[in-house]
Design an enzyme around this catalytic site. Structure first.
Site, PDB file in Angstrom:
ATOM      1  CE  LYS A  35      13.258  43.115  12.788  1.00  0.00           C
ATOM      2  NZ  LYS A  35      12.966  41.661  12.983  1.00  0.00           N
ATOM      3  CB  ALA A 253      34.902  18.745  19.129  1.00  0.00           C
ATOM      4  N   GLY A 258      24.869  26.767  19.642  1.00  0.00           N
ATOM      5  CA  GLY A 258      24.106  27.968  20.084  1.00  0.00           C
ATOM      6  C   GLY A 258      23.088  28.437  19.199  1.00  0.00           C
ATOM      7  CB  CYS A 261      17.082  27.061  15.409  1.00  0.00           C
ATOM      8  SG  CYS A 261      16.017  28.310  14.595  1.00  0.00           S
TER       9      CYS A 261
HETATM   10  N1  LIG Z   1      16.819  31.801  12.133  1.00  0.00           N
HETATM   11  C1  LIG Z   1      17.038  30.951  11.329  1.00  0.00           C
HETATM   12  O1  LIG Z   1      17.968  30.482  10.957  1.00  0.00           O
HETATM   13  C2  LIG Z   1      15.760  29.779  11.280  1.00  0.00           C
HETATM   14  C3  LIG Z   1      14.433  29.808  11.823  1.00  0.00           C
HETATM   15  N2  LIG Z   1      13.692  29.058  11.870  1.00  0.00           N
HETATM   16  C4  LIG Z   1      12.268  29.249  12.435  1.00  0.00           C
HETATM   17  O2  LIG Z   1      11.603  30.134  11.671  1.00  0.00           O
HETATM   18  C5  LIG Z   1      10.899  31.036  12.629  1.00  0.00           C
HETATM   19  C6  LIG Z   1      11.220  32.696  12.486  1.00  0.00           C
HETATM   20  O3  LIG Z   1      12.580  32.487  13.079  1.00  0.00           O
HETATM   21  P1  LIG Z   1      13.466  34.026  12.715  1.00  0.00           P
HETATM   22  O4  LIG Z   1      13.354  34.499  11.379  1.00  0.00           O
HETATM   23  O5  LIG Z   1      14.746  33.472  13.026  1.00  0.00           O
HETATM   24  O6  LIG Z   1      12.721  34.872  13.781  1.00  0.00           O
HETATM   25  P2  LIG Z   1      12.993  36.446  14.172  1.00  0.00           P
HETATM   26  O7  LIG Z   1      12.763  36.859  15.548  1.00  0.00           O
HETATM   27  O8  LIG Z   1      14.277  36.863  13.342  1.00  0.00           O
HETATM   28  O9  LIG Z   1      11.711  37.047  12.967  1.00  0.00           O
HETATM   29  C7  LIG Z   1      10.620  36.993  13.552  1.00  0.00           C
HETATM   30  C8  LIG Z   1       9.710  38.240  13.034  1.00  0.00           C
HETATM   31  O10 LIG Z   1       8.468  38.145  13.144  1.00  0.00           O
HETATM   32  C9  LIG Z   1       7.806  39.356  13.459  1.00  0.00           C
HETATM   33  N3  LIG Z   1       6.614  39.369  14.093  1.00  0.00           N
HETATM   34  C10 LIG Z   1       6.282  38.718  15.252  1.00  0.00           C
HETATM   35  N4  LIG Z   1       5.031  38.744  15.421  1.00  0.00           N
HETATM   36  C11 LIG Z   1       4.360  39.118  14.401  1.00  0.00           C
HETATM   37  C12 LIG Z   1       3.141  39.144  13.910  1.00  0.00           C
HETATM   38  N5  LIG Z   1       2.085  38.873  14.718  1.00  0.00           N
HETATM   39  N6  LIG Z   1       2.847  39.678  12.803  1.00  0.00           N
HETATM   40  C13 LIG Z   1       3.861  40.083  11.792  1.00  0.00           C
HETATM   41  N7  LIG Z   1       5.227  40.072  12.226  1.00  0.00           N
HETATM   42  C14 LIG Z   1       5.670  39.526  13.708  1.00  0.00           C
HETATM   43  C15 LIG Z   1       8.786  40.073  14.346  1.00  0.00           C
HETATM   44  O11 LIG Z   1       8.816  41.519  14.687  1.00  0.00           O
HETATM   45  C16 LIG Z   1      10.294  39.579  13.764  1.00  0.00           C
HETATM   46  O12 LIG Z   1      10.611  40.576  12.790  1.00  0.00           O
HETATM   47  C17 LIG Z   1      11.045  30.283  13.880  1.00  0.00           C
HETATM   48  O13 LIG Z   1      10.034  29.562  14.016  1.00  0.00           O
HETATM   49  C18 LIG Z   1      12.451  29.740  13.766  1.00  0.00           C
HETATM   50  O14 LIG Z   1      12.433  28.629  14.639  1.00  0.00           O
HETATM   51  C19 LIG Z   1      13.647  27.885  10.821  1.00  0.00           C
HETATM   52  C20 LIG Z   1      15.070  27.916  10.145  1.00  0.00           C
HETATM   53  C21 LIG Z   1      16.048  28.724  10.297  1.00  0.00           C
HETATM   54  O1  LIG Z   2      16.430  25.808  12.311  1.00  0.00           O
HETATM   55  C1  LIG Z   2      17.313  26.476  12.208  1.00  0.00           C
HETATM   56  O2  LIG Z   2      17.070  27.574  12.768  1.00  0.00           O
HETATM   57  C2  LIG Z   2      18.558  26.291  11.517  1.00  0.00           C
HETATM   58  O3  LIG Z   2      19.116  25.724  12.591  1.00  0.00           O
HETATM   59  C3  LIG Z   2      20.583  25.385  12.071  1.00  0.00           C
HETATM   60  O4  LIG Z   2      21.150  26.443  11.651  1.00  0.00           O
HETATM   61  P1  LIG Z   2      22.062  27.482  12.499  1.00  0.00           P
HETATM   62  O5  LIG Z   2      21.716  27.497  13.892  1.00  0.00           O
HETATM   63  O6  LIG Z   2      21.969  28.779  11.744  1.00  0.00           O
HETATM   64  O7  LIG Z   2      23.632  27.268  12.301  1.00  0.00           O
HETATM   65  P2  LIG Z   2      24.483  25.908  12.288  1.00  0.00           P
HETATM   66  O8  LIG Z   2      25.577  26.071  11.211  1.00  0.00           O
HETATM   67  O9  LIG Z   2      23.599  24.568  12.336  1.00  0.00           O
HETATM   68  O10 LIG Z   2      25.131  25.867  13.700  1.00  0.00           O
HETATM   69  C4  LIG Z   2      24.365  25.846  14.994  1.00  0.00           C
HETATM   70  C5  LIG Z   2      25.432  25.633  16.387  1.00  0.00           C
HETATM   71  O11 LIG Z   2      26.282  24.638  16.081  1.00  0.00           O
HETATM   72  C6  LIG Z   2      27.216  24.654  16.236  1.00  0.00           C
HETATM   73  N1  LIG Z   2      27.997  23.640  15.496  1.00  0.00           N
HETATM   74  C7  LIG Z   2      27.766  23.330  14.287  1.00  0.00           C
HETATM   75  C8  LIG Z   2      28.376  22.334  13.569  1.00  0.00           C
HETATM   76  C9  LIG Z   2      29.341  21.637  14.178  1.00  0.00           C
HETATM   77  O12 LIG Z   2      30.186  20.558  13.644  1.00  0.00           O
HETATM   78  N2  LIG Z   2      29.631  21.855  15.520  1.00  0.00           N
HETATM   79  C10 LIG Z   2      29.268  22.969  16.155  1.00  0.00           C
HETATM   80  O13 LIG Z   2      29.457  23.048  17.387  1.00  0.00           O
HETATM   81  C11 LIG Z   2      27.778  26.172  15.535  1.00  0.00           C
HETATM   82  O14 LIG Z   2      28.871  26.517  16.398  1.00  0.00           O
HETATM   83  C12 LIG Z   2      26.580  27.039  16.167  1.00  0.00           C
HETATM   84  O15 LIG Z   2      26.742  27.315  17.375  1.00  0.00           O
HETATM   85  C13 LIG Z   2      20.494  24.389  11.127  1.00  0.00           C
HETATM   86  O16 LIG Z   2      21.866  23.861  10.671  1.00  0.00           O
HETATM   87  C14 LIG Z   2      19.456  24.641   9.981  1.00  0.00           C
HETATM   88  O17 LIG Z   2      19.396  23.654   9.036  1.00  0.00           O
HETATM   89  C15 LIG Z   2      18.309  25.085  10.594  1.00  0.00           C
HETATM   90  O18 LIG Z   2      17.340  25.676   9.813  1.00  0.00           O
END
Ligand SMILES: NC(=O)C1=CN([C@@H]2O[C@H](COP(=O)(O)OP(=O)(O)OC[C@H]3O[C@@H](n4cnc5c(N)ncnc54)[C@H](O)[C@@H]3O)[C@@H](O)[C@H]2O)C=CC1
Ligand SMILES: O=C(O)[C@H]1O[C@H](OP(=O)(O)OP(=O)(O)OC[C@H]2O[C@@H](n3ccc(=O)[nH]c3=O)[C@H](O)[C@@H]2O)[C@H](O)[C@@H](O)[C@@H]1O
Length: 441
Positions: A35, A253, A258, A261
């Site tokens: 990566k 709806a 999915g 998060c």
């Molecule tokens: N994906 C999203 O839309 C959102 C995610 N979050 C939260 O943010 C956090 C990260 O989520 P993502 O970015 O989706 O995860 P991700 O799985 O895409 O990325 C996590 C990264 O951390 C790296 N990693 C793991 N252990 C490590 C270590 N010890 N040192 C350095 N790097 C390490 C992995 O290789 C990976 O690249 C989670 O707690 C998630 O719940 C919050 C808001 C939005």
């Molecule tokens: O903690 C997180 O990771 C993030 O989770 C969601 O963001 P995300 O999962 O990227 O996408 P959303 O747009 O929230 O959609 C989540 C799921 O809900 C579904 N959804 C969303 C809205 C809706 O009206 N109906 C519905 O079925 C979407 O199809 C999708 O499967 C939150 O919206 C973010 O604020 C948050 O930071």
């Protein structure tokens, strides 16, 4: 400011690129060498609209570097942001092993006073206290550091927009100086800032995701009732959303939520409540409703055909929502697994998520190179993700390509009027099915 981000995933990478673009000096560390190699070349390992050009620009402007070396990443940093994954454990609780190992590495590398360690990963209330201990245990001298919780609210697919145009930035810091510095770091984004305690900031994140998930399961239940009693969920949601106390958002709806998060965070909050002997019955129901909703289309198909065994199905859309290649906890995968279990031959198509899907579904399905590959000659078509390229398709085109035109639309991509004008048997969510009398089985 010199800012280090630990974890180059959806959150760490987007945050790093956006902070660099507003003139901070950013180092992003990940333990995944491949990566980091890609990122050094300006190639984004994830599909996120607008991310790669912005990344390339930061590299060109020398505002951003990537490394796997904790010493290089931590020794000069003013702020270190933890953005590693916090996946679910078997029991649904949050697995903090990545956070722990990152915190220990940071502790071993801290060589000066005043560094602020910020947790952006979603973590249970109380985790920052643990992080403090994990860092302290590894310090090589009497260095003083601050802690803060700064949860992330971006959505995949619109992550850059959400960073620059979010509703709020939440900062829970253990000192006023750290809180002020973090506010300054975020100032260029021009997003309202809320200061709270660390525990409140940690809870705001879980409560927000749980509430949004609740809205989705609620509207899906209303949709299921509409299907039986009559009524059109689109009109019902519109009418509800016009009440400013309810609001129009997250009332779409479909086949459930999915992603990486909502499923993980709702389960973690139920577990967290359970740890203090609080049974979070409301959220438990939200989770159950979602699990049923994800495969509800397959139930409709079974009712339509009698038995699914020996039939051919196309599935359009694999990512958990449009504009991302993320398939974690996607309804599409549950649909495919259920179809395979019932003896259906499945052909899937997604504009960007095929590679990720292959790693989960392997050779159990066929992979369409073009969306028509998932439609042509199929007995039934499932629409699991509302990608724009599916929405611009016309049902009459679909009807011409299919053997038995039966469409199960999990995202209400087409109007009932359009369905009535074609030979397609059309099932959607929370709206009456449009069945042609000649095709009733
Ligand atoms: N994906 C999203 O839309 C959102 C995610 N979050 C939260 O943010 C956090 C990260 O989520 P993502 O970015 O989706 O995860 P991700 O799985 O895409 O990325 C996590 C990264 O951390 C790296 N990693 C793991 N252990 C490590 C270590 N010890 N040192 C350095 N790097 C390490 C992995 O290789 C990976 O690249 C989670 O707690 C998630 O719940 C919050 C808001 C939005
Ligand atoms: O903690 C997180 O990771 C993030 O989770 C969601 O963001 P995300 O999962 O990227 O996408 P959303 O747009 O929230 O959609 C989540 C799921 O809900 C579904 N959804 C969303 C809205 C809706 O009206 N109906 C519905 O079925 C979407 O199809 C999708 O499967 C939150 O919206 C973010 O604020 C948050 O930071």
């Amino acid at each position: 400011m010199n800012i280090t981000i630990i974890g180059a995933g959806y959150v760490g990478l987007v945050t790093g690129v956006c902070l660099a673009s507003v003139n901070h000096d950013v180092i992003v560390l990940d333990i995944h060498e491949k990566k980091v190699d890609l990122l050094k070349q300006g190639i984004s390992p994830i599909y996120e609209p607008g991310l790669e050009p912005l990344l390339k620009q930061q590299l060109q402007d020398h505002k951003m570097t990537f490394t796997t070396d904790y010493h290089e990443a931590c020794n000069q940093a003013e702020i270190i942001i933890l953005a590693v994954g916090t996946p679910s454990k078997q029991d649904g609780s949050s697995d903090l092993s990545f956070i722990k190992s990152a915190a220990e590495e940071i502790g071993a590398q801290l060589m000066k006073n005043g560094t602020i360690i910020v947790t952006k990963s979603t973590v249970p209330v109380g985790t920052n206290k643990k992080i403090k201990g994990w860092i302290q245990n590894r310090l090589s001298g009497p260095y003083h550091f601050s802690l803060a919780s700064n949860p992330e609210f971006l959505r995949e697919g619109s992550a850059i927009h959400d960073t620059f145009d979010g509703d709020r930035i939440v900062i829970g810091a253990d000192s006023q100086a750290a809180a002020a510095k973090l506010e300054e770091m975020h100032r260029p984004f021009n997003v309202p800032v809320l200061h709270t305690s660390i525990e409140s900031a940690e809870m705001i994140k879980y409560a927000s995701n749980a509430f949004l998930a609740t809205k989705i399961s609620f509207i899906n239940e209303i949709a299921n009732i509409c299907e039986k009693l009559g009524g059109n969920i689109e009109d019902v949601a519109h009418g509800m959303g016009m009440d400013s106390r309810i609001g129009p958002h997250f009332l779409q709806a479909g086949i459930g939520y999915g992603g990486s998060c909502f499923p993980k965070d709702t389960n973690a909050l139920v577990q967290l409540a359970g740890d203090i002997d609080h049974k979070f019955e409301l959220l438990e129901s939200v989770i159950k409703v979602n699990a049923k909703q994800q495969v509800s289309l397959v139930n409709k198909a079974r009712e339509h055909f009698g038995s699914l065994s020996g039939k051919k199905a196309g599935v359009l859309g694999l990512s958990f929502k449009p504009n991302t290649d993320d398939i974690r906890e996607a309804a599409s995968i549950e649909i495919v697994k259920q179809l395979l279990a019932e003896g259906v031959a499945v052909t899937v198509y997604d504009p960007v998520a095929i590679d990720n899907a292959r790693s989960v579904l392997g050779e159990s399905v066929s992979y369409g190179e073009h969306l028509f590959d998932s439609i042509e000659d199929q007995d039934m078509l499932f629409i699991a993700t509302e990608w724009e390229e599916f929405k611009v398709l016309r049902l009459k085109t679909i009807a011409k390509l299919m053997k038995n035109p039966a469409v199960f639309d999990g995202r209400n991509c087409f109007s009932l009027e359009e369905a009535k004008e074609t030979t397609v048997d059309y099932y959607s969510v929370g709206r009456p099915a449009v069945i042609k009398s000649s095709s009733l089985i």
